[in-house]
Scaffold this motif. Structure first.
Motif, short mmCIF file in Angstrom:
data_model
loop_
_atom_site.label_atom_id
_atom_site.label_comp_id
_atom_site.label_asym_id
_atom_site.label_seq_id
_atom_site.Cartn_x
_atom_site.Cartn_y
_atom_site.Cartn_z
N SER A 48 0.82 -1.22 0.00
CA SER A 48 0.00 0.00 0.00
C SER A 48 0.85 1.27 0.00
O SER A 48 2.05 1.24 0.29
CB SER A 48 -0.89 0.01 1.25
N ASP A 49 0.19 2.39 -0.31
CA ASP A 49 0.87 3.68 -0.28
C ASP A 49 1.40 3.98 1.12
O ASP A 49 2.42 4.65 1.27
CB ASP A 49 -0.09 4.80 -0.70
N PHE A 50 0.71 3.50 2.15
CA PHE A 50 1.13 3.75 3.52
C PHE A 50 2.52 3.15 3.77
O PHE A 50 3.42 3.82 4.29
CB PHE A 50 0.10 3.17 4.50
N VAL A 51 2.70 1.90 3.39
CA VAL A 51 4.00 1.24 3.59
C VAL A 51 5.08 1.98 2.80
O VAL A 51 6.17 2.25 3.31
CB VAL A 51 3.93 -0.24 3.17
N LYS A 52 4.75 2.35 1.55
CA LYS A 52 5.73 3.08 0.73
C LYS A 52 6.08 4.42 1.36
O LYS A 52 7.24 4.83 1.36
CB LYS A 52 5.15 3.31 -0.68
N MET A 53 5.06 5.10 1.90
CA MET A 53 5.29 6.42 2.50
C MET A 53 6.19 6.31 3.74
O MET A 53 7.12 7.11 3.92
CB MET A 53 3.94 7.04 2.87
N VAL A 54 5.94 5.32 4.58
CA VAL A 54 6.78 5.14 5.78
C VAL A 54 8.22 4.86 5.35
O VAL A 54 9.18 5.44 5.89
CB VAL A 54 6.24 4.00 6.69
N ASN A 55 8.39 4.00 4.35
CA ASN A 55 9.75 3.70 3.87
C ASN A 55 10.41 4.93 3.28
O ASN A 55 11.59 5.20 3.53
CB ASN A 55 9.69 2.59 2.80
N GLU A 56 9.64 5.69 2.52
CA GLU A 56 10.21 6.87 1.85
C GLU A 56 10.63 7.93 2.88
O GLU A 56 11.74 8.45 2.82
CB GLU A 56 9.17 7.44 0.89
N ILE A 57 9.75 8.22 3.82
CA ILE A 57 10.07 9.28 4.80
C ILE A 57 11.20 8.84 5.73
O ILE A 57 12.08 9.62 6.06
CB ILE A 57 8.81 9.66 5.62
N SER A 58 11.18 7.58 6.13
CA SER A 58 12.16 7.13 7.12
C SER A 58 13.51 6.76 6.49
O SER A 58 14.53 6.69 7.18
CB SER A 58 11.62 5.90 7.87
N GLY A 59 13.49 6.45 5.19
CA GLY A 59 14.72 5.98 4.55
C GLY A 59 15.04 4.54 4.94
O GLY A 59 16.16 4.07 4.72
N GLN A 60 14.07 3.85 5.52
CA GLN A 60 14.25 2.46 5.94
C GLN A 60 13.39 1.55 5.07
O GLN A 60 12.51 2.02 4.35
CB GLN A 60 13.80 2.28 7.41
N ASN A 61 13.65 0.25 5.16
CA ASN A 61 12.77 -0.73 4.52
C ASN A 61 12.17 -1.57 5.63
O ASN A 61 12.86 -2.43 6.20
CB ASN A 61 13.56 -1.59 3.53
N VAL A 62 10.93 -1.29 5.96
CA VAL A 62 10.33 -1.98 7.11
C VAL A 62 10.26 -3.49 6.88
O VAL A 62 10.18 -4.27 7.84
CB VAL A 62 8.93 -1.42 7.47
N MET A 63 10.30 -3.91 5.62
CA MET A 63 10.24 -5.35 5.33
C MET A 63 11.51 -6.08 5.77
O MET A 63 11.54 -7.30 5.81
CB MET A 63 9.98 -5.59 3.84
N ASN A 64 12.55 -5.34 6.10
CA ASN A 64 13.78 -5.99 6.58
C ASN A 64 13.59 -6.59 7.97
O ASN A 64 14.38 -7.44 8.40
CB ASN A 64 14.94 -4.98 6.63
N CYS A 65 12.60 -6.10 8.70
CA CYS A 65 12.36 -6.62 10.06
C CYS A 65 11.86 -8.05 10.00
O CYS A 65 10.93 -8.36 9.26
CB CYS A 65 11.34 -5.73 10.77
N TYR A 66 12.47 -8.95 10.79
CA TYR A 66 11.97 -10.33 10.83
C TYR A 66 11.45 -10.71 12.22
O TYR A 66 11.39 -11.87 12.58
CB TYR A 66 12.98 -11.34 10.30
N GLN A 67 11.07 -9.67 12.97
CA GLN A 67 10.33 -9.88 14.21
C GLN A 67 11.08 -10.66 15.29
O GLN A 67 10.51 -11.50 15.97
CB GLN A 67 8.98 -10.56 13.91
N CYS A 68 12.36 -10.36 15.45
CA CYS A 68 13.12 -11.06 16.49
C CYS A 68 12.79 -10.52 17.88
O CYS A 68 12.99 -11.19 18.87
CB CYS A 68 14.62 -10.93 16.21
N GLY A 69 12.34 -9.26 17.96
CA GLY A 69 11.95 -8.67 19.24
C GLY A 69 13.08 -8.02 20.02
O GLY A 69 12.87 -7.54 21.14
N ARG A 70 14.29 -8.01 19.47
CA ARG A 70 15.42 -7.42 20.22
C ARG A 70 15.21 -5.93 20.47
O ARG A 70 15.64 -5.40 21.50
CB ARG A 70 16.73 -7.65 19.45
N CYS A 71 14.56 -5.25 19.56
CA CYS A 71 14.30 -3.81 19.76
C CYS A 71 13.43 -3.62 21.00
O CYS A 71 13.73 -2.80 21.88
CB CYS A 71 13.64 -3.19 18.53
N SER A 72 12.35 -4.39 21.08
CA SER A 72 11.41 -4.23 22.19
C SER A 72 12.03 -4.63 23.52
O SER A 72 11.77 -4.00 24.56
CB SER A 72 10.16 -5.08 21.95
N SER A 73 12.88 -5.65 23.51
CA SER A 73 13.45 -6.10 24.79
C SER A 73 14.48 -5.09 25.31
O SER A 73 14.78 -5.08 26.50
CB SER A 73 14.06 -7.49 24.67
#
Ligand code: SF4
Ligand code: SF4
Length: 139
Positions: A15-40
């Motif tokens: 969706s445009d939302f996912v593209k917009m988040v990637n574009e503004i942040s300069g990140q690719n959110v799809m790189n996340c594989y949900q390991c949870g290290r950020c949250s811990s």
């Protein structure tokens, strides 16, 4: 988020939302594989309705409404602990900043207005704190 079932589709994920988040942040959110290290490692999860890893999952799935109604991006202090722990190099602080920017765009009001802060409070606040706070909380 409610435990309701969500019907996913290819269109939501692309969706445009996912593209917009990637574009503004300069990140690719799809790189996340949900390991949870950020949250811990995040020091502010006690005040967040959704963990950072849960929030990025919502973004990956294109669940815009659910991602934008949580308080997590507003609580994030951009401390970069998550980024330093992420095995995939995702800079979540930039993703949080992108979500705040999307929420502060026209039609969505500022979280704080300078004119609404009492003069006595302003006099006690450090100038750096006022500037950085307004940058984070207003468009
Ligand atoms: S940058 Fe934000 S999400 Fe990441 S660890 Fe710090 S407070 Fe948590
Ligand atoms: S640490 Fe990185 S890969 Fe792991 S859940 Fe967080 S953002 Fe995703």
């Amino acid at each position: 988020m409610s435990p309701e079932r969500v019907k996913l589709s290819r269109d939501m994920i692309a969706s445009d939302f996912v593209k917009m988040v990637n574009e503004i942040s300069g990140q690719n959110v799809m790189n996340c594989y949900q390991c949870g290290r950020c949250s811990s490692g995040c020091p502010l999860t006690f005040a967040m309705k959704l963990l950072p890893s849960e929030l990025i999952r919502l973004v990956q799935l294109g669940l815009e409404k659910e991602a934008l109604e949580t308080n997590t991006p507003w609580v994030c202090a951009s401390c970069l602990t998550c980024h330093s722990r992420c095995p995939r190099g995702v800079d979540l602080a930039k993703v949080m900043e992108a979500l705040r920017k999307i929420m502060l765009r026209p039609g969505i009001s500022n979280r704080v207005e300078l004119k609404d802060i009492p003069k006595e409070t302003l006099a006690k606040l450090p100038q750096q704190g006022i500037v950085s706070g307004l940058r984070k909380l207003s468009g």
